[in-house]
Each structure stands twice: as structure tokens, then as C-alpha cells.
Design a protein around this motif. Structure first.
Motif, mmCIF file in Angstrom:
data_model
loop_
_atom_site.group_PDB
_atom_site.id
_atom_site.type_symbol
_atom_site.label_atom_id
_atom_site.label_comp_id
_atom_site.label_asym_id
_atom_site.label_seq_id
_atom_site.Cartn_x
_atom_site.Cartn_y
_atom_site.Cartn_z
ATOM 1 N N GLN A 276 39.540 30.876 35.506
ATOM 2 C CA GLN A 276 38.128 31.177 35.757
ATOM 3 C C GLN A 276 37.431 30.035 36.478
ATOM 4 N N ARG B 175 38.153 30.551 40.049
ATOM 5 C CA ARG B 175 37.550 31.779 40.568
ATOM 6 C C ARG B 175 36.040 31.659 40.736
ATOM 7 N N GLU C 147 33.027 37.866 40.910
ATOM 8 C CA GLU C 147 34.362 38.252 40.472
ATOM 9 C C GLU C 147 34.748 39.611 41.062
#
Lengths: 248, 608
Positions: free
Chosen positions: A139, A142, B138
Motif C-alpha cells: 500500500q 501504491r 487505487e
């Protein structure tokens, strides 16, 4: 705040020059606000990229007084305005016009990296189980908003122009996110060693320093990738095992 | 006129969540696909979505299911929704979330390793799959990184200017005329089907959470092509945007702050949201602060705090406090998440983990540490519930071959959208639009593109250069439009003010006909602004006319001159369409399609 003078790089790939513009910088304004104000007051054709103006899209990357930054997240009261404030485009990519550069190379590099390939689902309904602590590090990677400031500041690209042989920090972060993804089954280490040229990186950490998302690019992404590449290709024991390992 | 030509089966305009998902689907169906994006790939407005995507996966509360989600969506939309779309959305959203995970998305996890879901306004149970407060990033990155390997041809930094058609407005679409930003060259994409996925209209207002791209391009393109627009009066004002410093006014503060326990207070420290709870939410709302806290910390027997009522209501309550002189120093109210330190240890680390972007946004832009002091927030233009009228099954507009998905399409959200329903909207209807566009493309051979139409569009596109620096400044016209829309067609509306806005819009249209830009066609933002202006003026007029024709307050529309809901107005949607060859805009009241019995029953059961 008194009026602020900007020296903005204008021009295209044939020639560029600095032009001066003066505008009022109100309370809380960021550099991008000033650029917009200059556009509407005196230079409507001043080219600059921007989208969200909230540090989330990574479009408005530029060099402000020589520092690679997002224009939308650089407050005027953070910078020295006693001298004219210089705004220049990114240096690692070909200039299109004014503050806009051709970053398409980055998109081509990304496309060349093998995509995500998950293992079989863990549950009959086609879903997986992952623990939060196992996804935390992925994460972090990302969070990247693809502003390419890390690419801009990397001397392998900026000074040595190794674009064809070196993927750059952004794509090491991208690859690390895939390689460390708990579900992924693909192997990209060969790509990193050969096409990605990860060996060129000599971990000066400039990329980490400029990352607006505070991703610890060098320590968390590049160094572990380098270690994996070394284990895979240079460790004598691994090489020996590989000779007897069935081919994938 | 010189231009480069491309041929594809399906052309998708817009590369946010809906456009990418549509392109992936059409490509999977065997079509050649062009994806035209106004910015660089991966920068579309989806990237700014924060809180999460709503899907009744029941990972956190097993009482959840599609029926509850459906009923919540209909209630939130005040029953003006297209019920078929609300049904499909609630049923398919969980699969779309799982699909994103299969494509590499990394959502936050529950203790048993499944996708974590959080509370959000108007959702009965914790339902939003999320990644901290950057869920949109995301989503778009996952779709982008998957999409680039699907054989889609991506055209970055190109703008669609005109839809080309067989024989004028209302006839089948044959392609898209547009230009690239880099050199200003014209391009023509010939195609059998077109999917609009261009997002919203927020830039028509002065205070907005929307990026520069949100100039109503898809709505205006469709309208000029003779397609119906629907529900344009319903513009969502998100209750919590930043209010200070002035240059960041409008930037979104995610509802996730309230989902994590953030509370709204006025300058006297009073939690004013408890003062006014709508009747149809009374039995689902906490009776005191203590119960509200239990809800956000996962007590299944507690009801939600009033801060998590629907956005339209919260925005109006904030507006009321400010107008009554009980606001914060910079004209907002206080949103406090720091107070949770009274309740939990390590509150500071918890806030940074759950709301990292909010922490940085306030730290960097306003010098405010949200783990220590409250934020100042106020309403900001956020989302268009209305847009292109589409068929619920296929997402096709009233123009053959023209599809729409995501924010540019109308129907799913009715009079007010629930937070979290937009990200799921993008992927659910992006997929459906892509699927049916591909079907349409296979069933209908390519049609001829008319050179005259292309020449005419090119002539219009170049007009600002003829006037040059002598013409009207496009930035100033845009600015004036934003001011009048903000002042007269904003969160509280009256007939007189909106009539004034209509007058202003007519004057601005006349000025826009005279717009001029200096320089050349290469990456010239002045020129781009001049072109986008026509779209902004079109949607601004549609919003204003539709709002005038709905003499009631419902969902996102609050009319001070008609402060109550009207029974009569609950029976129709408002359609905007061009008449007299496009010279005039007409609004038409379209009776609602009677809801299917089984769905009606679900709504009744869920209301108990």
C-alpha cells in the motif's frame, strides 16, 4: 502580501527563454494559483498541466527555484519571494511547451513490465484472504501519484540520459508493488536486471527526498529489489540449485 | 481541412473509472477500442475520490445485502432514481469490487483477511470498500495498469469537440471530432458506437471540488447531438469542503472523516446535527452522542450519528449555522476528528493511518494539524446527479449508438447521491456500457463520416483565433459564469435569483460568441478554455432551467420559495432537450416509470 515576480521558462523544443511576470499572491496561495492568475491576467497561452489542485493527480510537476515539486502543494509563504521565483519544466523529459513536457516514455516503460498475475483464489467465492500487515508495504508503493518527480531528479535519467536502458525510480516502485503483492505469482527480476537496468541506481536517495507522497523509494523499493536480483543472478548457491530445478 | 483519421469499433471518451472499465469490457468482447482522455492517463477525476466504493459484500456486517443497498440508494435519491439502475448497481457492485482485487487492487483488510468496509452517510451498514482515504487512486490505477495490457488504443491529452452523426441531431453517431493539446491538430475517430464517460459539471460553479476537466463536455456533446439530458437540477453540494485559505476553498474533505468518528460543531461547540433529523431517518439515527460513537466503532445495535445523514441534508444544516452567525471564523463550521483522543489510545496514529491524505492536505495547505485541532469546512459543488438520459439495461442514450456511463449519465442517484455510490457506479455501469456498446458495434456496420460536419466543427473550433487578443477573454467569461451560478443557482435557490442567472447566462453566451485567444494552437490553455466554455454554458443553462421547473425542495435541490416536498413533483423527472435546430432549450416533465412490485416491496420492508 506584496506583488511577487516570477521568472517562467517559456518556449518549445527549438528555444526557451525566461520571461518575467508579476502578480499578487494572496493569503494561503500556492504556486499553481499564481500561474493561473498569470494566465488569466497576462499570458493566456502559458502552457502548464494541472488537474486536481489537491496533490492527488500528480500533473503539475515543475521545478520551482530549482526544486522538483508539485506546484499545487507549494505554498507561496514557504518560498523566498524577495528574489524572482523561477519556474521551469521537468528536465528529464523532452519539452513540449513552456512548463509541459512529454512524459509518454514513462507510459511505455510501464507497459513493458509484466502485469499482475494472481494466484488461485483462496475461497470458493473467488476471493482472497490477506492480512493488513502483509499488504501495508504494498500500500505504501501504491500511494504513488505518478508525478514523475523521482524520474526528474534521478541523475541516471537527468544527467546520463539512460532512458532506454533504465526504468527509473517510478518503475522500480511499480515493480516492487507487484513483486511484493501477496497474491502475485509473476517473476520480474530478469526484467529488472536487464531491461530495467536497476544496477545503474547507486542509491543516492534523491528520489525519496522529492517524493510528495513520502514513499521511501530507495530503502523500501529499490534496495529490496536489488537484493532479490543479486540473490537470483549472482548467488553461487542459488545458481547451483537452479541447474537442478525444473524449468518453469 | 487537414486532420488525422482513425477507425475503431468502439470509441470511449473519458478515461476515469467508467471510461476505463467500458474500454476494458468492449475490448474483451473482441472490439477494437479507442480511449480518448482529456488529460494524461490515470489523472482523471476518479483519482480524487477518497472515501470508498459502496458494495453490499457484508464483510463487516452480515445483515447487509443488495436489497438493503438498493433501498438505501432509492431513499437517498428521494425515489426519483431509475429503479432498474439502482437494482443492477446494488446487485453487481460486489462483483466489481472483487474483480478489482483480481486485477491487483489492494484494499484495507478485516481481521480475517477480507476486504474491509467502512460507514458512510445514508448507508445502513458499513459498506464502503476502501484504501485509507485514497480509494479513487487505487481504483483508477488498478484499471489503468490492467487496461494497458488489453489492446486498447489510448489517446492522451486529446479533447472531443463534436459528435459526428449520420444526418444531424438525433441520428446515429458515426464518430468523434476532436483535437490534441500538444500541437492543436484535428483528429477524427470513426466508430460504430461511442461511450461517453466524461464526468461532471463542477467547473460551472465558483466553489467546487472538481478539477478543470469537469466542464460538462459529455453532457453538452450529447445535448448538441440531440440526446435528452435528465435531472440536471440535482447538483450535489458536498457538505465538507475546505474553506480556508481562499485559494483552496472547495477542495474536498472526505466523508470518511465523519465515518471514522468526526463530528460537526458550530462556533459555540454545539453538535448542531442533532437539532434537525428528517422524519424518514429518525428511527435509524442515534439519539445521543454516546450512541453515535458506539456506531462508528462498530456496535451493531447502535444507530448512526446525525453527521452521517445524507449529504444534501448535512450541507443545508451547515449552511443554516453559517447564515445564523454560528459559523467558524472563515465562514464554515468545525469538523473535529481530534476529539477521538478522549475515546481511544494512539488517536494520532489512528487518524494518520485512516485519513492520511486529509492529514497531509490540511498540514500542507492550511497549516492545520487535524490530529490536534478541528478543521474548518463548508459546502462545495461536488457531483452532478443529472446528465445524459440512458436506458437502464444498456446505458444507451436517446441517440442510437451513443452510450453514457458514470457521472455523465443520469438515473442511478435520483435527487441525491449517497457517498460511495459513485465509485461503484463507475465500474458497474462502465462495464454494462462497454458490453452493450460492443454489441451495438457488432450489429451495426460502420457509417460514413460527413466531411461537411467535420469542416463545420473545425471552423467553430478555430473561431477564437480569428478574434485573437481583441476578442473576449475566455477566463473572464468562465469566471463570471462561475460567480453567477454560485450566487444564484447554488445550495439555496429561489425563482428570482435563478431568473437572474438565466439572464446572465444569455449575456455570457453573447460574449462567448466573441471569445478570442492569442497565440497558436500548440498547447494553448486559453484556446482550450474558450472551447470548454460552450459546454459550461450549455450545462449551466440546463441546470438553471430544470431547477426553475421543479417548484419544490427535494434531495439536492433546496428552494427557499418552495421549502417542502410536493406530491406532484414526486411523479416526474425533468428532461432537457434542444428544439428549433438547437437554438432553444426546452424542459419537459417526464412521468416516472412505475416501479416493479418486487422492488416496491423491498423498499417497504427496508423502511421498517
Amino acid at each position: 502580501m506584496p506583488p511577487v515576480t516570477f521568472r517562467i521558462s517559456r518556449g518549445d523544443k527549438t528555444s526557451t527563454e525566461f520571461r518575467e511576470y508579476t502578480t499578487e499572491a494572496g493569503e494561503g496561495m500556492v504556486v499553481l494559483d499564481c500561474v493561473h492568475q498569470i494566465q488569466s491576467e497576462s499570458a493566456p497561452d502559458l502552457a502548464c498541466r494541472w488537474n486536481c489542485k489537491a496533490g492527488k493527480c500528480g500533473s503539475c510537476s515543475a521545478e520551482i527555484n530549482g526544486q522538483p515539486r508539485l506546484m499545487c502543494m507549494t505554498r507561496m509563504d514557504m518560498i523566498d519571494t524577495s528574489q524572482p521565483v523561477t519556474i521551469e519544466p521537468l528536465k528529464s523529459f523532452p519539452l513540449i511547451r513552456d512548463l509541459v513536457t512529454d512524459v509518454s516514455w514513462n507510459y511505455r516503460v510501464k507497459k513493458s513490465i509484466k502485469p499482475f498475475k494472481p494466484r488461485k483464489p483462496d475461497a470458493p467465492d473467488g476471493t482472497w484472504r490477506m492480512q493488513q500487515k502483509d499488504v501495508d508495504r504494498v500500500q505504501e508503493f501504491r500511494k504513488c501519484i505518478e508525478c514523475f518527480l523521482c524520474q526528474d531528479v534521478c541523475h541516471v535519467l537527468r544527467d546520463h540520459h539512460k532512458h532506454p536502458e533504465f526504468a527509473g525510480p517510478r518503475h522500480f516502485v511499480y515493480t516492487a508493488a507487484l513483486e511484493m503483492h501477496p497474491l502475485d505469482t509473476e517473476d520480474r527480476l530478469g526484467q529488472m536486471k536487464h531491461e530495467g537496468g536497476i544496477g545503474y541506481c547507486n542509491i543516492t536517495k534523491c528520489c525519496t527526498k522529492v517524493c510528495p507522497e513520502h514513499i521511501t523509494i530507495t530503502d523500501n523499493a529499490i534496495i529490496p529489489l536489488k537484493e532479490r536480483v543479486v540473490d537470483e543472478f549472482y548467488d553461487p548457491l542459488t545458481r547451483l540449485f537452479r541447474m537442478f530445478k525444473p524449468k518453469k | 481541412m487537414q486532420y488525422q483519421t482513425y477507425e475503431h469499433d468502439v470509441i470511449v471518451i473519458g478515461a476515469g473509472g467508467a471510461g476505463l472499465r467500458a474500454a476494458i469490457e468492449a475490448s474483451a468482447a473482441g472490439c477494437s477500442v479507442a480511449l480518448i482522455c482529456k488529460s494524461l492517463l490515470g489523472k482523471a477525476h476518479t483519482v480524487m475520490a477518497e472515501g470508498g466504493m459502496a458494495a453490499a459484500m457484508a464483510n463487516v456486517d452480515d445483515r447487509d445485502g443488495w436489497k438493503v443497498h438498493f433501498a438505501d440508494t432509492m431513499r437517498g435519491g428521494q425515489y426519483l432514481n431509475n429503479w432498474r439502475m439502482a437494482e443492477l448497481h446494488a446487485q453487481q457492485a460486489p462483483d466489481r469490487v472483487k474483480e478489482l482485487e483480481a486485477w491487483g487492487a489492494v484494499f484495507d483488510r478485516t481481521k480475517d483477511g477480507r476486504i474491509l468496509q467502512r460507514n458512510f452517510g445514508g448507508h445502513r451498514y458499513p459498506r464502503l470498500a476502501h484504501v485509507g482515504d485514497r480509494t479513487g487512486l487505487e481504483m483508477i490505477r488498478t484499471l489503468q495498469d490492467h487496461g494497458i495490457h488489453q489492446g486498447i488504443e489510448v489517446f492522451m491529452e486529446m479533447t472531443a469537440h463534436t459528435l459526428l452523426q449520420e444526418s444531424g441531431p438525433g441520428s446515429r453517431v458515426t464518430g468523434v471530432f476532436g483535437y490534441d493539446r500538444e500541437l492543436g491538430r484535428f483528429r477524427v475517430w470513426k466508430g460504430k458506437a461511442i461511450v461517453l464517460a466524461t464526468g461532471g459539471i463542477g467547473r460551472a460553479f465558483a466553489v467546487t471540488s472538481n478539477s478543470w476537466e469537469y466542464t460538462g463536455d459529455g453532457q453538452a456533446l450529447a445535448y448538441r447531438a440531440g440526446a435528452d439530458l435528465l435531472d440536471m437540477e440535482f447538483v450535489q453540494f458536498h457538505p465538507t469542503g475546505m474553506v480556508w485559505p481562499p485559494s483552496v476553498k472547495g477542495i474536498l474533505v472526505t466523508e470518511g472523516v465523519r465515518g471514522e468518528g468526526g463530528v460537526l460543531r458550530n462556533k459555540d461547540g454545539h453538535r448542531f446535527m442533532f437539532d434537525d433529523i428528517p422524519d424518514n431517518y429518525k428511527n435509524q439515527t442515534a439519539k445521543d452522542e454516546e450512541e453515535g460513537w458506539r456506531y462508528v466503532t462498530g456496535d451493531k445495535n447502535a444507530n448512526r450519528p446525525p453527521e452521517l445523514l445524507t449529504r444534501d441534508h448535512v450541507a443545508r444544516c451547515i449552511n443554516r449555522e453559517v447564515k445564523a452567525g454560528r459559523g467558524s471564523p472563515h465562514g464554515g463550521v468545525f469538523l473535529d476528528i481530534a476529539w477521538i483522543k478522549e475515546k481511544i489510545p494512539n488517536a494520532e496514529a489512528h487518524i494518520k493511518k485512516k485519513l492520511p491524505s486529509m492529514y497531509h492536505q490540511f498540514m500542507q495547505l492550511a497549516n492545520v494539524d487535524i490530529t490536534k485541532v478541528p478543521m474548518e469546512v463548508g459546502p462545495t459543488t461536488h457531483y452532478a446527479m443529472g446528465g445524459v438520459r440512458v436506458d437502464g439495461e444498456t446505458q444507451m442514450s436517446t441517440v442510437p449508438g451513443l452510450f453514457a456511463a458514470g457521472e455523465v449519465a443520469a438515473g442511478l442517484h435520483g435527487a441525491n447521491r449517497l457517498g460511495g455510490n459513485s465509485l461503484s457506479d463507475l465500474v458497474v455501469f462502465g462495464k454494462i456500457a462497454g458490453e452493450h456498446a460492443a454489441k451495438y458495434a457488432k450489429a451495426n456496420p460502420a457509417s460514413r463520416v460527413s466531411d461537411e460536419q467535420v469542416d463545420e466543427a473545425a471552423r467553430r473550433a478555430l473561431a477564437p483565433f480569428e478574434k485573437g487578443a481583441r476578442g473576449e477573454n475566455p477566463y473572464l467569461i468562465q469566471h463570471d459564469l462561475q460567480e453567477t451560478m454560485q450566487a444564484n443557482v447554488g445550495i439555496v435557490r429561489t425563482e428570482n435569483e435563478m431568473a437572474r442567472a438565466l439572464e446572465d447566462i444569455q449575456k455570457l453566451k453573447a460574449r462567448a460568441a466573441n471569445v478570442g485567444v492569442p497565440g497558436n494552437r500548440e498547447y494553448n490553455p486559453g484556446w482550450h478554455t474558450a472551447i470548454d466554455l460552450a459546454n459550461l454554458l450549455c450545462v449551466a443553462e440546463a441546470v438553471t432551467r430544470s431547477a426553475l421547473d421543479r417548484p419544490e425542495s427535494r434531495g439536492a435541490q433546496f428552494r427557499e420559495d418552495y421549502p417542502n416536498k410536493s406530491e406532484e413533483c414526486s411523479k416526474f423527472n425533468i428532461i432537457t432537450r434542444p428544439v428549433n435546430g438547437g437554438a432553444e432549450m426546452r424542459v419537459v416533465r417526464q412521468p416516472l416509470t412505475p416501479i416493479r412490485d418486487d422492488l416496491k416491496k423491498i423498499i417497504e420492508e427496508q423502511a421498517k
